[in-house]
Design an enzyme around this catalytic site. Structure first.
Site, PDB file in Angstrom:
ATOM      1  N   GLN A  29      -6.876  -6.275   5.867  1.00  0.00           N
ATOM      2  CA  GLN A  29      -6.414  -6.568   4.510  1.00  0.00           C
ATOM      3  C   GLN A  29      -6.843  -5.427   3.591  1.00  0.00           C
ATOM      4  OE1 GLN A  29      -7.269 -10.485   3.029  1.00  0.00           O
ATOM      5  NE2 GLN A  29      -6.443  -9.999   1.027  1.00  0.00           N
ATOM      6  N   PHE A  30      -5.928  -4.464   3.428  1.00  0.00           N
ATOM      7  CA  PHE A  30      -6.258  -3.281   2.638  1.00  0.00           C
ATOM      8  C   PHE A  30      -6.526  -3.621   1.174  1.00  0.00           C
ATOM      9  CE2 PHE A  30      -1.854  -3.500   1.440  1.00  0.00           C
ATOM     10  CZ  PHE A  30      -1.766  -2.840   0.221  1.00  0.00           C
ATOM     11  N   THR A  31      -6.061  -4.753   0.691  1.00  0.00           N
ATOM     12  CA  THR A  31      -6.271  -5.107  -0.714  1.00  0.00           C
ATOM     13  C   THR A  31      -7.750  -5.338  -1.040  1.00  0.00           C
ATOM     14  OG1 THR A  31      -5.826  -7.451  -0.290  1.00  0.00           O
ATOM     15  CG2 THR A  31      -3.959  -6.085  -0.974  1.00  0.00           C
TER      16      THR A  31
END
Length: 145
Positions: free
Chosen positions: A78-80
């Protein structure tokens, strides 16, 4: 490297309406990889996740790790989590690692958890995933290395 841990009764990941991974009792781990991250940080984070004591013992105290309770781990990229949200009304992702590096460290991280004798499943990197879970507690923790 950032991990968001959720103690779960069950969790699963689907891509294009097809379930690709699922676990029962254990930990759902969302992982964000930042530019300065490397295998040393991934190893340390995996060690912490594998040994993090968030499950209850017989006295009801959170003294047991996922391995000690026979749980499983589902790791989802989850790059966020690497977003900078300090100012403005739109997150900046300038701290996130490139997709190539992030994928390599994401898979390395999952493999390191597995080396602790824990059953690990993963989501699909860069896919539009649907994550379903039943949070147990709820208990959610953020770890950052």
């Amino acid at each position: 490297m950032i991990a968001l841990l959720q103690r779960v009764k069950q969790a699963s990941v689907s891509v294009q309406s097809q379930k690709i991974a699922s676990i029962s009792h254990g930990i759902l781990v969302f992982v964000g990889v930042e530019k300065e991250d490397d295998e040393t940080k991934a190893n340390r984070l995996a060690q912490r996740v594998a040994g993090y004591r968030i499950f209850e013992d017989r006295e009801g105290k959170t003294n047991l790790s996922v391995k000690e309770v026979g749980g499983e781990v589902l790791v989802v990229s989850q790059f966020t989590l690497a977003a900078d949200t300090k100012k403005g009304m739109r997150p900046s992702f300038s701290n996130a690692a490139s997709p190539e590096i992030a994928n390599q460290l994401y898979l390395h991280f999952a493999g390191e958890i597995e080396k602790h004798g824990i059953s690990v499943q993963t989501g699909q990197f860069q896919a539009d995933m649907e994550v379903a879970l039943i949070n147990d507690g709820p208990m959610t923790f953020q770890l950052k290395i």
